[in-house]
Design an enzyme around this catalytic site. Structure first.
Site, PDB file in Angstrom:
ATOM      1  CE  LYS A 161       3.964   3.462   0.157  1.00  0.00           C
ATOM      2  NZ  LYS A 161       4.433   2.107   0.440  1.00  0.00           N
TER       3      LYS A 161
ATOM      4  CD  GLU B 105     -12.832   2.378  -2.246  1.00  0.00           C
ATOM      5  OE1 GLU B 105     -13.487   1.867  -1.318  1.00  0.00           O
ATOM      6  OE2 GLU B 105     -13.371   2.992  -3.182  1.00  0.00           O
TER       7      GLU B 105
ATOM      8  CB  CYS C  28     -11.398  -4.276   3.152  1.00  0.00           C
ATOM      9  SG  CYS C  28     -11.580  -4.484   1.387  1.00  0.00           S
TER      10      CYS C  28
ATOM     11  CD  GLU D  84      -9.767  -3.708   8.601  1.00  0.00           C
ATOM     12  OE1 GLU D  84      -8.897  -2.855   8.784  1.00  0.00           O
ATOM     13  OE2 GLU D  84     -10.317  -3.900   7.506  1.00  0.00           O
TER      14      GLU D  84
HETATM   15  P1  NAD Z   1      -1.903   0.351   5.397  1.00  0.00           P
HETATM   16  O1  NAD Z   1      -2.822   1.498   5.570  1.00  0.00           O
HETATM   17  O2  NAD Z   1      -0.977   0.024   6.498  1.00  0.00           O
HETATM   18  O3  NAD Z   1      -0.990   0.556   4.106  1.00  0.00           O
HETATM   19  C1  NAD Z   1      -1.566   0.824   2.848  1.00  0.00           C
HETATM   20  C2  NAD Z   1      -0.556   1.589   2.019  1.00  0.00           C
HETATM   21  O4  NAD Z   1      -0.391   2.880   2.585  1.00  0.00           O
HETATM   22  C3  NAD Z   1       0.841   0.969   1.991  1.00  0.00           C
HETATM   23  O5  NAD Z   1       1.394   1.121   0.707  1.00  0.00           O
HETATM   24  C4  NAD Z   1       1.578   1.790   3.012  1.00  0.00           C
HETATM   25  O6  NAD Z   1       2.980   1.801   2.821  1.00  0.00           O
HETATM   26  C5  NAD Z   1       0.974   3.160   2.772  1.00  0.00           C
HETATM   27  N1  NAD Z   1       1.085   4.082   3.893  1.00  0.00           N
HETATM   28  C6  NAD Z   1       1.061   3.799   5.217  1.00  0.00           C
HETATM   29  N2  NAD Z   1       1.177   4.924   5.938  1.00  0.00           N
HETATM   30  C7  NAD Z   1       1.272   5.943   5.057  1.00  0.00           C
HETATM   31  C8  NAD Z   1       1.400   7.357   5.195  1.00  0.00           C
HETATM   32  N3  NAD Z   1       1.469   7.942   6.395  1.00  0.00           N
HETATM   33  N4  NAD Z   1       1.462   8.115   4.071  1.00  0.00           N
HETATM   34  C9  NAD Z   1       1.387   7.539   2.847  1.00  0.00           C
HETATM   35  N5  NAD Z   1       1.282   6.201   2.656  1.00  0.00           N
HETATM   36  C10 NAD Z   1       1.210   5.416   3.747  1.00  0.00           C
HETATM   37  O7  NAD Z   1      -2.842  -0.866   4.992  1.00  0.00           O
HETATM   38  P2  NAD Z   1      -2.409  -2.375   4.762  1.00  0.00           P
HETATM   39  O8  NAD Z   1      -2.112  -2.915   6.126  1.00  0.00           O
HETATM   40  O9  NAD Z   1      -1.405  -2.468   3.680  1.00  0.00           O
HETATM   41  O10 NAD Z   1      -3.750  -3.002   4.178  1.00  0.00           O
HETATM   42  C11 NAD Z   1      -4.777  -3.437   4.977  1.00  0.00           C
HETATM   43  C12 NAD Z   1      -5.840  -2.368   5.120  1.00  0.00           C
HETATM   44  O11 NAD Z   1      -6.346  -2.042   3.834  1.00  0.00           O
HETATM   45  C13 NAD Z   1      -7.026  -2.856   5.915  1.00  0.00           C
HETATM   46  O12 NAD Z   1      -7.445  -1.847   6.786  1.00  0.00           O
HETATM   47  C14 NAD Z   1      -8.078  -3.126   4.856  1.00  0.00           C
HETATM   48  O13 NAD Z   1      -9.395  -3.082   5.315  1.00  0.00           O
HETATM   49  C15 NAD Z   1      -7.779  -2.073   3.867  1.00  0.00           C
HETATM   50  N6  NAD Z   1      -8.324  -2.450   2.553  1.00  0.00           N
HETATM   51  C16 NAD Z   1      -9.433  -1.798   2.109  1.00  0.00           C
HETATM   52  C17 NAD Z   1     -10.000  -2.144   0.882  1.00  0.00           C
HETATM   53  C18 NAD Z   1     -11.229  -1.449   0.383  1.00  0.00           C
HETATM   54  O14 NAD Z   1     -11.587  -1.668  -0.765  1.00  0.00           O
HETATM   55  N7  NAD Z   1     -11.870  -0.621   1.171  1.00  0.00           N
HETATM   56  C19 NAD Z   1      -9.414  -3.137   0.106  1.00  0.00           C
HETATM   57  C20 NAD Z   1      -8.270  -3.770   0.593  1.00  0.00           C
HETATM   58  C21 NAD Z   1      -7.722  -3.398   1.823  1.00  0.00           C
END
Ligand code: NAD
Length: 504
Positions: free
Chosen positions: A181, A256, A290, A392
Site C-alpha cells: 500500500k 522504520e 528521515c 520532526e
Molecule cells: P505516514 O506515517 O503518514 O504514512 C506512511 C504510510 O502509512 C502511508 O502509506 C499511509 O497511508 C499509511 N498509514 C497511515 N496511517 C495508517 C494506519 N493507521 N494504518 C495503516 N497504514 C497507515 O508517513 P508519511 O508522511 O508518508 O512519511 C513521512 C514519515 O516517514 C516521516 O515520519 C519519516 O521520518 C518517515 N520515514 C522514515 C524512514 C526510515 O527509514 N526510518 C524513511 C522514510 C520516511
C-alpha cells in the site's frame, strides 16, 4: 525529453487490474503546479480482503515460496532490468507526483532502488540455516530459514519508489508474498512497479498493490488475521498505531519511523566540508528525509563562522521547476505538509528562535507560484526543548545550537525520542570514534551525512523503530527460523523416556 502519458490507473490484485469495489477514486496532484495528474482507485476494506486472499493463496499453494532461490532471483533480476530500461519515464513520474528534483529521482533514487533489487536477488540465494553435527550422539538438528508468509508493505511519500524497493524486495526475495500500500499522495510509481512485476514473470497473487487511505484501507490490511508481517516506513505515530492494531493477531511488525538527526561539528572539523554536508544533508528532498541533518550542534568557537558559511551556501540553492536539471529544491509534497512546516516555523519564532535565512514561501513564476514551495530555512538561538528542535518538521528547516564539550554535544544529540541517523564532523578520528560509540542512533556518519549502501543495514533506535532495511540483516524480519530435530537411533525406547514413565 521523456514524456509520461497519464491515464486513470487501476489497482493490481491477484494478477488483474481492477478498480475499487466502491468505484471511488482520488486525485493525484503535481505539488509543483497543483495540477491533477492522475486518478487512482480509492480502495477500502473489501479491496484489502481481496488482495490479502490472493497473496495468502499464492503463499499457501503457489510456486513462489517453493521455487529454488535461483529461479526467484532470475525473476527479480529481470524486474531490475525492466526498472532500468524504464528509468527515465519512472523518474519523471516520481518527480511529477512527489515534486523532487529530477536529478535526485533520476540519478539517485532509481539507480539505488535498482542496485537494491539486484543485491537482494543475489543475497536471498545465500540464506542458510546450519545443520549441527550429532550433538548428543543420538540425534542431529537442522536449522531452516523459511519465508514467514504474507507481508503487508506500507510505504511513505518522501521516497516512494526507493522505499518500495527497500521494503518489498527483501520479503519477496526470501519467498514471501506481498500486498503493497503506497502513500495516497504518491501511488503512481508503485502501480508502475506492479506492471513491471507482471512483465518480469512473478506468478499471479505474489505481488499485489492496493491504493487508498491509511486510516481505512491501511488499517484493514493491518488487522486482517491472514497477514503475517506488516512492514511500515512512516511516521512514528503511524508506527505506534500499527503496533497496537497488529497485536490483535500477534503479527510481526518491522518499523522504520521518524528521525531528527544531529549533525555535530567540532571546532577542528573541515568547516568547508561540514557546511557542504549540512546543506546537502539538511535540505535534501526539501528536508523530507528521515535522516535529514536537521539539528546542527556546532562547537561554540566556530558556531558563528559556520552558520554564516551556511547562509552563503543556502543563497546558492536553486528552487524551481523539478523537471529542470538546474533545480536543487522542489516543492513540499502537499499543501498539508507545507502547513505543518509553516506551523513549526511560527512556533520556533514565537518561542524566541532567530531566523538567519528563509522562513517563508519563495516568489516563483507561473505555474510554480501555485506549488507548495518553501524556502530553505535556518534558525539560531533555539533552545534544546523547543518544538523545532525536538519534533520532526519534515521540511527544509534546520536549527543550529552551540555546544562547549563533547559530552554536551552527545547529551543534546541523544536528548530526543528518535534514534535513526547522526553525523560527527572532526579531523580527530579518536574523538570521532568515542562520540560515535555514545550516540544512540542506528547510523553514525563520520565526516559525511546521508550515504547508504545496499550491503549495510539501515534502521532506528528508540522511537525511530526496529528491524533493518537493506543488508542481509533485513532477512531476519522476513524469515522464520525452524528447528528440525532428527532422531538417529530408530529406537522405540529412547534413553530419556524413563523421565516421563517407566524404569530407567
Ligand atoms: P505516514 O506515517 O503518514 O504514512 C506512511 C504510510 O502509512 C502511508 O502509506 C499511509 O497511508 C499509511 N498509514 C497511515 N496511517 C495508517 C494506519 N493507521 N494504518 C495503516 N497504514 C497507515 O508517513 P508519511 O508522511 O508518508 O512519511 C513521512 C514519515 O516517514 C516521516 O515520519 C519519516 O521520518 C518517515 N520515514 C522514515 C524512514 C526510515 O527509514 N526510518 C524513511 C522514510 C520516511
Amino acid at each position: 525529453m521523456v514524456e509520461v502519458t497519464l491515464k486513470p490507473y487501476d489497482m493490481f490484485v491477484d494478477g488483474e487490474w481492477v478498480s475499487a469495489e466502491s468505484k471511488a477514486t482520488f486525485d493525484v496532484i503535481n505539488p509543483a503546479t497543483t495540477e491533477v495528474i492522475a486518478k487512482v482507485p480509492k480502495g477500502g476494506t473489501e479491496d484489502a480482503e481481496k488482495a490479502v486472499d490472493a497473496a495468502r493463496e499464492a503463499f499457501d499453494k503457489g510456486r513462489w515460496p517453493r521455487m529454488a532461490p535461483g529461479e526467484r532471483a532470475g525473476i527479480i533480476l529481470k524486474l531490475a532490468d525492466l526498472i532500468e530500461q524504464n528509468i527515465d519515464r519512472l523518474a519523471l513520474l516520481e518527480t511529477l507526483q512527489q515534486g523532487k528534483p529530477i536529478k535526485l529521482s533520476r540519478d539517485s533514487d532509481f539507480p539505488f532502488a535498482i542496485d537494491n533489487t539486484r543485491f537482494f536477488a543475489g543475497a536471498a540465494r545465500c540464506l542458510e540455516g546450519k545443520a549441527s553435527t550429532e550433538y548428543n550422539g543420538v540425534a542431529t538438528s537442522i536449522i531452516r530459514r523459511e519465508p514467514i508468509g504474507l507481508v503487508v508493505t506500507i510505504t511513505p511519500w518522501n521516497y516512494p519508489f526507493m522505499m518500495l524497493a527497500w521494503k518489498a524486495i527483501p520479503p519477496l526475495a526470501a519467498g514471501n508474498t506481498v500486498v503493497i500500500k503506497p502513500a495516497s499522495v504518491t501511488p503512481l510509481t508503485t502501480l508502475e512497479f506492479a506492471k513491471l512485476t507482471e512483465e518480469a514473470g512473478f506468478p499471479k497473487g505474489v505481488v499485489n498493490v492496493v491504493t487508498g487511505p491509511g486510516a481505512t484501507l491501511g488499517e484493514s490490511l493491518v488487522t486482517n488475521s491472514k497477514v503475517d508481517v506488516v512492514g511500515l516506513t512512516g511516521d512514528t505515530l503511524t508506527g505506534r498505531r500499527i503496533m497496537e492494531l497488529a497485536s490483535g493477531s500477534v503479527k510481526r511488525v518491522q518499523l522504520e519511523l521518524g528521525g531528527k538527526a544531529p549533525f555535530i561539528v567540532f571546532d577542528d572539523a573541515n568547516l568547508e566540508a561540514a557546511a557542504e554536508g549540512a546543506v546537502v544533508g539538511g535540505y535534501v528532498n526539501s528536508g523530507q528525509d528521515c535522516t535529514a541533518a536537521t539539528r546542527l550542534y556546532v562547537q561554540e568557537g566556530v558556531h558563528e563562522k559556520f552558520t554564516q558559511m551556511l547562509v552563503e551556501r543556502v543563497k546558492k540553492i536553486k528552487l524551481g521547476d523539478p523537471q529542470s536539471r538546474d533545480t536543487d529544491l522542489g516543492p513540499l509534497v502537499s499543501e498539508a505538509q507545507r502547513h505543518k512546516v509553516e506551523d513549526m516555523v511560527a512556533s520556533g519564532m514565537s518561542e524566541g528562535a532567530k531566523l538567519l535565512t528563509g522562513g517563508k514561501r519563495p516568489t516563483l513564476l507561473t505555474p510554480f507560484n501555485k506549488g507548495f514551495y518553501y524556502e530553505p530555512t535556518l534558525f539560531i538561538d533555539a533552545k534544546q526543548d523547543m518544538r523545532i528542535v525536538q519534533q520532526e518538521i519534515f521540511g527544509p528547516v534546520l536549527t543550529a545550537l552551540p555546544f562547549k564539550t563533547s559530552d554536551e554535544a552527545i547529551e543534546k544529540s541523544n536528548d530526543i525520542l528518535y534514534g535513526l541517523a547522526s553525523s560527527v564532523w572532526t579531523t580527530d578520528i579518536f574523538k570521532a570514534m568515542k562520540v560515535a560509540g555514545q550516540l544512540k542512533f542506528g547510523c553514525v556518519w563520520i565526516n559525511d551525512h546521508l550515504p547508504l549502501v545496499s550491503e549495510m543495514p539501515h534502521g532506528g533506535y528508540k522511537q525511530s523503530g526496529f528491524g533493518k532495511d537493506m543488508s542481509t540483516y533485513t532477512f531476519d524480519d522476513y524469515t522464520d527460523i525452524k528447528h528440525v530435530y532428527v532422531d538417529l537411533t530408530n529406537d522405540a525406547r529412547k534413553s530419556w523416556h524413563y523421565t516421563v514413565y517407566g524404569p530407567q
